[in-house]
Design a protein around this motif. Structure first.
Motif, PDB file in Angstrom:
ATOM      1  N   UNK A  72      16.346  24.996  29.447  1.00  0.00           N
ATOM      2  CA  UNK A  72      16.818  26.557  28.860  1.00  0.00           C
ATOM      3  C   UNK A  72      17.131  26.290  27.382  1.00  0.00           C
ATOM      4  N   UNK A  73      16.958  27.368  26.595  1.00  0.00           N
ATOM      5  CA  UNK A  73      17.609  27.381  25.222  1.00  0.00           C
ATOM      6  C   UNK A  73      18.847  28.176  25.408  1.00  0.00           C
ATOM      7  N   UNK A  74      19.660  28.157  24.426  1.00  0.00           N
ATOM      8  CA  UNK A  74      21.052  28.767  24.559  1.00  0.00           C
ATOM      9  C   UNK A  74      21.932  27.973  24.909  1.00  0.00           C
ATOM     10  N   UNK A  75      23.239  28.536  25.237  1.00  0.00           N
ATOM     11  CA  UNK A  75      24.273  27.719  25.848  1.00  0.00           C
ATOM     12  C   UNK A  75      25.072  28.508  27.011  1.00  0.00           C
ATOM     13  N   UNK A  76      25.566  27.759  27.933  1.00  0.00           N
ATOM     14  CA  UNK A  76      26.375  27.989  28.932  1.00  0.00           C
ATOM     15  C   UNK A  76      27.851  27.137  28.668  1.00  0.00           C
ATOM     16  N   UNK A  77      28.961  28.008  28.558  1.00  0.00           N
ATOM     17  CA  UNK A  77      29.968  27.600  28.384  1.00  0.00           C
ATOM     18  C   UNK A  77      30.996  27.831  29.735  1.00  0.00           C
ATOM     19  N   UNK A  78      31.621  26.491  30.198  1.00  0.00           N
ATOM     20  CA  UNK A  78      32.400  26.664  31.303  1.00  0.00           C
ATOM     21  C   UNK A  78      33.905  26.080  30.783  1.00  0.00           C
ATOM     22  N   UNK A  79      34.794  27.062  31.094  1.00  0.00           N
ATOM     23  CA  UNK A  79      36.167  26.767  30.562  1.00  0.00           C
ATOM     24  C   UNK A  79      36.095  25.642  29.301  1.00  0.00           C
ATOM     25  N   UNK A  80      35.483  26.719  28.318  1.00  0.00           N
ATOM     26  CA  UNK A  80      35.472  26.100  26.729  1.00  0.00           C
ATOM     27  C   UNK A  80      34.766  24.847  26.759  1.00  0.00           C
ATOM     28  N   UNK A  81      33.805  24.539  27.731  1.00  0.00           N
ATOM     29  CA  UNK A  81      32.978  23.222  27.741  1.00  0.00           C
ATOM     30  C   UNK A  81      31.498  23.439  27.743  1.00  0.00           C
ATOM     31  N   UNK A  82      30.790  22.907  26.881  1.00  0.00           N
ATOM     32  CA  UNK A  82      29.326  23.322  26.866  1.00  0.00           C
ATOM     33  C   UNK A  82      28.811  22.622  28.138  1.00  0.00           C
ATOM     34  N   UNK A  83      28.138  23.490  28.818  1.00  0.00           N
ATOM     35  CA  UNK A  83      27.558  23.068  30.231  1.00  0.00           C
ATOM     36  C   UNK A  83      26.181  22.177  29.965  1.00  0.00           C
TER      37      UNK A  83
END
Length: 220
Positions: free
Chosen positions: A60-71
């Motif tokens: 995928x394009x874009x970003x997923x952040x979990x707990x301020x970390x780039x997934x």
């Protein structure tokens, strides 16, 4: 604990499906103790989204952040240390019920549940029997999971997912082969366990649930 989606777009999905979505190409943040319902017709990328959130796909394009970390970067197969970090994060903070369940069918029901509990225990072993009794599969604990009905296998997967600590529980069509009564029993157990952890539930399904009181409903 938060999960943030920033302009996520599957690389394989048709343009018209992306444009109709309330999730693709939008920004969303899911915080503690929310009830998120994702309504997604077949072919809209529902299971792909679940896999993106869990970090087992990154097409995928874009970003997923979990707990301020780039997934996405954490799940890169090229970064062994980051993959280890992601695995540790999942053990502690994210549990999942896959649509295809991913049980070890040659193992017993109890062994399937115990695998998750042994990795990162939250409950004592004694509670497995209690949960199985509540969901009507206590008599199946010593039986091979593969010879259980699909509805029984769904209940096994639900109990397994509740054995670990989590801030987020992600579920992909978890009740598709359960009748209304068994669905309500299973969801009552899920709600109790989420409340103990102050956790967010993300339910992805084909239609809105009649018994899931969502704080947010998004159409994929």
């Amino acid at each position: 604990m938060v999960i943030s989606l920033e302009n996520i777009v599957p690389q394989f999905l048709e343009k018209e499906k992306i444009e109709r979505s309330e999730i693709w190409q939008h920004n969303h943040t899911f915080s503690s103790n929310e009830r998120i319902q994702i309504v997604a017709p077949s072919g809209s990328g529902k299971t792909s989204l679940v896999h993106f959130l869990y970090g087992i796909r990154n097409d995928y394009d874009g970003d997923i952040f979990i707990k301020d970390m780039l997934h996405k970067k954490m799940s890169s197969p090229l970064k062994i240390k980051s993959s280890t970090e992601l695995a540790s994060l999942r053990e502690k903070t994210i549990s999942i019920i896959f649509q295809d369940l991913r049980l070890f069918k040659e193992y017993s029901v109890l062994q399937n549940v115990e695998i998750k509990r042994n990795l990162r225990p939250y409950h004592s072993k004694s509670l497995i029997n209690e949960m199985a009794e509540r969901l009507g599969i206590a008599s199946k604990l010593k039986q091979a999971a593969g010879i259980c009905s699909y509805g029984e296998q769904q209940r096994i997967a639900i109990i397994r997912a509740l054995q670990q600590p989590f801030d987020f529980l992600i579920m992909d069509e978890p009740f598709s082969h359960l009748d209304d009564n068994n669905s309500k029993l299973a969801f009552a157990l899920i709600e109790e366990e989420a409340a103990k952890r102050n956790a967010t539930i993300i339910l992805a399904d084909l239609e809105p649930s009649l018994f899931f009181e969502a704080t947010t409903t998004l159409h994929l």
